[in-house]
Design a protein around this motif. Structure first.
Motif, PDB file in Angstrom:
ATOM      1  N   LEU A 107       0.825  -1.206   0.000  1.00 15.45           N
ATOM      2  CA  LEU A 107       0.000   0.000   0.000  1.00 15.45           C
ATOM      3  C   LEU A 107       0.858   1.254   0.000  1.00 15.45           C
ATOM      4  CD1 LEU A 107      -2.672  -1.147   2.566  1.00 15.45           C
ATOM      5  CD2 LEU A 107      -3.181  -0.421   0.229  1.00 15.45           C
ATOM      6  N   SER A 108       0.480   2.205  -0.864  1.00 14.30           N
ATOM      7  CA  SER A 108       1.185   3.481  -0.937  1.00 14.30           C
ATOM      8  C   SER A 108       0.246   4.495  -1.574  1.00 14.30           C
ATOM      9  CB  SER A 108       2.473   3.344  -1.766  1.00 14.30           C
ATOM     10  OG  SER A 108       2.155   3.001  -3.117  1.00 14.30           O
ATOM     11  N   ALA A 114      -5.373   9.065   4.718  1.00  9.06           N
ATOM     12  CA  ALA A 114      -6.821   9.206   4.913  1.00  9.06           C
ATOM     13  C   ALA A 114      -7.457   7.853   5.227  1.00  9.06           C
ATOM     14  CB  ALA A 114      -7.462   9.819   3.668  1.00  9.06           C
ATOM     15  N   LEU A 115      -6.964   6.786   4.587  1.00  7.86           N
ATOM     16  CA  LEU A 115      -7.468   5.444   4.899  1.00  7.86           C
ATOM     17  C   LEU A 115      -7.143   5.071   6.341  1.00  7.86           C
ATOM     18  CD1 LEU A 115      -6.879   2.853   2.014  1.00  7.86           C
ATOM     19  CD2 LEU A 115      -9.034   3.760   2.891  1.00  7.86           C
ATOM     20  N   GLU A 116      -5.933   5.369   6.760  1.00  9.24           N
ATOM     21  CA  GLU A 116      -5.525   5.056   8.126  1.00  9.24           C
ATOM     22  C   GLU A 116      -6.374   5.817   9.142  1.00  9.24           C
ATOM     23  OE1 GLU A 116      -0.811   4.054   7.200  1.00  9.24           O
ATOM     24  OE2 GLU A 116      -1.433   6.114   7.651  1.00  9.24           O
ATOM     25  N   GLN A 117      -6.685   7.064   8.834  1.00 11.55           N
ATOM     26  CA  GLN A 117      -7.530   7.865   9.722  1.00 11.55           C
ATOM     27  C   GLN A 117      -8.949   7.305   9.775  1.00 11.55           C
ATOM     28  OE1 GLN A 117      -7.187  11.874   8.231  1.00 11.55           O
ATOM     29  NE2 GLN A 117      -4.967  11.923   8.571  1.00 11.55           N
ATOM     30  N   ALA A 118      -9.467   6.865   8.613  1.00 16.42           N
ATOM     31  CA  ALA A 118     -10.810   6.290   8.569  1.00 16.42           C
ATOM     32  C   ALA A 118     -10.861   5.008   9.389  1.00 16.42           C
ATOM     33  CB  ALA A 118     -11.218   6.014   7.121  1.00 16.42           C
ATOM     34  N   ALA A 119      -9.811   4.204   9.309  1.00 20.35           N
ATOM     35  CA  ALA A 119      -9.765   2.959  10.085  1.00 20.35           C
ATOM     36  C   ALA A 119      -9.778   3.254  11.581  1.00 20.35           C
ATOM     37  CB  ALA A 119      -8.518   2.158   9.711  1.00 20.35           C
ATOM     38  N   ILE A 235     -14.379   8.530   0.204  1.00 17.50           N
ATOM     39  CA  ILE A 235     -14.363   7.879  -1.106  1.00 17.50           C
ATOM     40  C   ILE A 235     -13.066   8.226  -1.807  1.00 17.50           C
ATOM     41  CG2 ILE A 235     -15.751   9.775  -2.078  1.00 17.50           C
ATOM     42  CD1 ILE A 235     -16.788   7.765  -4.176  1.00 17.50           C
ATOM     43  N   LEU A 236     -12.408   7.211  -2.324  1.00 13.71           N
ATOM     44  CA  LEU A 236     -11.139   7.428  -3.028  1.00 13.71           C
ATOM     45  C   LEU A 236     -10.872   6.279  -3.995  1.00 13.71           C
ATOM     46  CD1 LEU A 236      -9.523   5.252  -1.226  1.00 13.71           C
ATOM     47  CD2 LEU A 236      -8.807   7.192   0.141  1.00 13.71           C
ATOM     48  N   PRO A 237     -10.050   6.541  -5.016  1.00 11.00           N
ATOM     49  CA  PRO A 237      -9.686   5.470  -5.956  1.00 11.00           C
ATOM     50  C   PRO A 237      -8.538   4.642  -5.408  1.00 11.00           C
ATOM     51  CG  PRO A 237      -8.713   7.535  -6.668  1.00 11.00           C
ATOM     52  CD  PRO A 237      -9.531   7.854  -5.434  1.00 11.00           C
ATOM     53  N   ILE A 238      -8.526   3.378  -5.761  1.00 18.63           N
ATOM     54  CA  ILE A 238      -7.451   2.480  -5.336  1.00 18.63           C
ATOM     55  C   ILE A 238      -7.243   1.440  -6.428  1.00 18.63           C
ATOM     56  CG2 ILE A 238      -9.048   0.992  -4.061  1.00 18.63           C
ATOM     57  CD1 ILE A 238      -6.762   0.546  -2.010  1.00 18.63           C
ATOM     58  N   ALA A 239      -5.994   1.061  -6.666  1.00 20.39           N
ATOM     59  CA  ALA A 239      -5.700   0.111  -7.748  1.00 20.39           C
ATOM     60  C   ALA A 239      -4.450  -0.697  -7.420  1.00 20.39           C
ATOM     61  CB  ALA A 239      -5.501   0.846  -9.069  1.00 20.39           C
ATOM     62  N   GLY A 240      -4.490  -1.981  -7.758  1.00 12.15           N
ATOM     63  CA  GLY A 240      -3.317  -2.842  -7.655  1.00 12.15           C
ATOM     64  C   GLY A 240      -2.570  -2.807  -8.984  1.00 12.15           C
ATOM     65  N   PHE A 249       3.125  -6.182  -7.019  1.00 11.34           N
ATOM     66  CA  PHE A 249       2.169  -5.088  -7.176  1.00 11.34           C
ATOM     67  C   PHE A 249       2.540  -3.906  -6.292  1.00 11.34           C
ATOM     68  CE2 PHE A 249      -0.110  -8.841  -8.421  1.00 11.34           C
ATOM     69  CZ  PHE A 249      -0.831  -8.422  -9.521  1.00 11.34           C
ATOM     70  N   ARG A 250       2.135  -2.745  -6.768  1.00  9.14           N
ATOM     71  CA  ARG A 250       2.073  -1.547  -5.930  1.00  9.14           C
ATOM     72  C   ARG A 250       0.592  -1.180  -5.835  1.00  9.14           C
ATOM     73  NH1 ARG A 250       1.993   3.731  -7.661  1.00  9.14           N
ATOM     74  NH2 ARG A 250       2.789   3.104  -9.690  1.00  9.14           N
ATOM     75  N   VAL A 251       0.047  -1.169  -4.632  1.00 15.43           N
ATOM     76  CA  VAL A 251      -1.367  -0.831  -4.453  1.00 15.43           C
ATOM     77  C   VAL A 251      -1.437   0.655  -4.132  1.00 15.43           C
ATOM     78  CG1 VAL A 251      -3.470  -1.280  -3.155  1.00 15.43           C
ATOM     79  CG2 VAL A 251      -1.920  -3.165  -3.711  1.00 15.43           C
ATOM     80  N   GLU A 252      -1.856   1.407  -5.121  1.00 16.88           N
ATOM     81  CA  GLU A 252      -1.849   2.866  -5.024  1.00 16.88           C
ATOM     82  C   GLU A 252      -3.196   3.394  -4.547  1.00 16.88           C
ATOM     83  OE1 GLU A 252      -1.802   6.079  -8.419  1.00 16.88           O
ATOM     84  OE2 GLU A 252       0.257   5.444  -7.987  1.00 16.88           O
ATOM     85  N   VAL A 253      -3.166   4.143  -3.450  1.00 19.28           N
ATOM     86  CA  VAL A 253      -4.365   4.769  -2.901  1.00 19.28           C
ATOM     87  C   VAL A 253      -4.377   6.219  -3.343  1.00 19.28           C
ATOM     88  CG1 VAL A 253      -5.714   5.203  -0.817  1.00 19.28           C
ATOM     89  CG2 VAL A 253      -4.125   3.262  -0.886  1.00 19.28           C
TER      90      VAL A 253
END
Length: 297
Positions: A107-108, A114-119, A235-240, A249-253
């Motif tokens: 993950l990067s 923002a994902l970490e804050q939501a969690a 809401i945000l885009p995410i892709a492997g 893979f690089r999983v881009e947030v």
């Protein structure tokens, strides 16, 4: 999801499923590092031409990227099915695939904080995903952080194939919600309770809004944005994104999408995806009819 009795599954579906299982069974004999590229090669050299994928890819590229030369178009007619074959082999590799993703923690990207804050806050999250790279690399990466992500799915028309395909996807991450009234109700309860939900947005949707993708008008689903507004979800885009070695893979947030109106939010996602696809042309599934014309199927 109700399952058909064996005697109601058509002969054609049985044969197609049997062929796939035979091919996948042979592939599993190979070690992971050879299995994944072998399935990519099979899709590129055999399935792509037989299924008419090469023709569809050329048609879509002619609309979206008329600037490409013949050599690049020819490369993409092989590379796009290759990525699809690799992705399917990875899904069916179960723990071998999951373990690699968890071990790498790929993950990067600018949206990760923002994902970490939501969690930490227990806030609902809408993950806007496309048929790009390997969708399941994203799901595996999130569960590796202890962030379960739900997904809405449409069962395949081939019931015999569903019987092993759905469990293969469930092994990577749960919960999964089938399309339909009961699945939708369960999905909304999950999201309302602070769940994270991945939703696709890159296919033509008859009931969608006319937005633009690669500068061309196409109907785009508004549901991800509408749900984000209704439930105050991030809401945000995410892709492997598949890396040059073809296996990692690089999983881009991506950056969170500001809440406004659904059309503006989804156009922002379309623009983000277009930029990503332009950087990795072979990783988007150019086989979908993204730019349908009236009367086409």
């Amino acid at each position: 999801m109700s399952e058909k009795d064996d005697d109601t599954i058509s002969l054609g579906d049985r044969l197609a499923n049997g062929t796939f299982l035979a091919i996948m069974g042979l592939a599993r004999i190979l070690p992971y590092e050879r299995r994944v590229p072998a399935m990519g090669w099979f899709f590129a050299r055999f399935l792509g031409p037989v299924a008419g994928w090469r023709k569809r890819i050329r048609e879509n590229l002619a609309k979206a990227r008329p600037d490409l030369d013949d050599r690049e178009i020819a490369r993409l007619t092989r590379a796009v099915p290759d990525n699809a074959g690799r992705s399917l082999a990875e899904i069916y590799s179960g723990q071998e695939f999951i373990g690699r993703i968890h071990g790498a923690d790929p993950l990067s990207g600018p949206g990760l904080p923002a994902l970490e804050q939501a969690a930490a806050a227990g806030r609902p999250v809408i993950l806007a995903v496309a048929h790009f790279g390997n969708y399941d690399a994203m799901r595996a990466a999130l569960t590796g952080r202890g962030w379960p992500v739900g997904a809405l799915y449409r069962p395949m028309n081939n019931e015999a194939f569903n019987r092993h395909y759905i469990p293969a996807m469930q092994a990577i991450a749960e919960p999964m919600f089938p399309r339909g009234r009961s699945g939708l109700a369960a999905m909304l309860r999950f999201l309302k309770g602070g769940g994270w939900l991945s939703l696709g947005y890159d296919q033509f949707d008859d009931n969608g809004a006319v937005l633009r993708f690669f500068g061309l008008p196409t109907k785009t689903v508004l549901t991800p944005a509408e749900l984000a507004i209704r439930y105050d979800a991030l809401i945000l885009p995410i892709a492997g994104i598949r890396q040059p070695d073809g296996l990692s893979f690089r999983v881009e947030v991506g950056e969170p999408i500001a809440h406004s109106d659904p059309e503006t939010m989804m156009q922002t996602l379309n623009d983000h995806l277009e930029n990503q696809v332009r950087q990795h042309m072979e990783q988007w599934f150019w086989i979908h009819r993204r730019w349908k014309e009236r009367g086409s199927r």
